[in-house]
Design an enzyme around this catalytic site. Structure first.
Site, short mmCIF file in Angstrom:
data_model
loop_
_atom_site.label_atom_id
_atom_site.label_comp_id
_atom_site.label_asym_id
_atom_site.label_seq_id
_atom_site.Cartn_x
_atom_site.Cartn_y
_atom_site.Cartn_z
CE LYS A 34 88.42 60.27 94.69
NZ LYS A 34 89.44 60.09 93.76
CB CYS A 35 82.96 68.10 94.23
SG CYS A 35 82.31 69.63 93.74
N GLY A 36 84.91 70.34 95.84
CA GLY A 36 85.13 71.12 96.46
C GLY A 36 83.90 71.64 97.30
CG PHE A 37 80.51 73.21 95.42
CD1 PHE A 37 80.80 74.19 96.05
CD2 PHE A 37 80.53 73.14 94.03
CE1 PHE A 37 81.08 75.32 95.40
CE2 PHE A 37 80.79 74.34 93.37
CZ PHE A 37 81.17 75.51 93.96
CB ALA A 38 82.09 66.97 98.99
#
Length: 158
Positions: A34-38
């Site tokens: 769920k990370c923006g870096f996913a």
């Protein structure tokens, strides 16, 4: 101690020794679906596919320490497979900092501290380990996995 002295657990519960990867180049990443870096999962998978014949292995270690991961290791791995096409090994969810940190990450942080100290600051911190088991580089979460290619090419002799 070396990286080969640590045991880790795959998302399916299978425990193994990192000695399994002796002689291989490793990219070890703390992940969160769920990370923006996913979206980096796609680049990591591309690197894995392009370099696995050169004995480069990408290893994903989900962490919910930054509150951006599902609570179940199998669900996290499945989300990686379904959303990003991940085929590289995914492991059980663990902390990467503090008293409950996965010992492997304590080792990685000691061997390659970040610019602001040893702690993992966010998801998608990436470590490169050479064929001898030495941690040779640490990359910040915001750094694209593709920026690792010059170091990787040097390590595999490209």
């Amino acid at each position: 101690m070396s990286i080969y002295d640590y045991d880790v657990t795959l998302e399916n519960g299978e425990k193994y020794s990192m000695a399994k990867y002796r002689g291989k180049t490793l990219i070890i990443v703390n992940t969160a679906t769920k990370c923006g870096f996913a979206p980096q999962f796609k680049q990591l998978e591309a690197i894995y596919q392009d370099y696995k014949d050169k004995d480069v292995i990408v290893l994903g270690f989900p962490s919910n320490q930054f509150k951006q991961e599902v609570s179940d290791s199998s669900a996290a791995a499945e989300a990686c497979r379904m959303t990003y096409g991940v085929n590289f090994p995914m492991h059980t969810i663990h902390d990467v900092n503090g008293h409950d940190a996965l010992p492997l990450f304590d080792f990685l942080k000691r061997e390659a501290p970040g610019t602001l100290g040893k702690a993992i600051k966010w998801n998608f911190t990436k470590f490169i380990v050479n064929r001898n088991g030495d941690v040779v580089q640490r990359y910040a979460p915001k750094t694209s996995p593709l920026k690792m290619l010059p170091e990787l090419n040097e390590l595999v002799g490209n």
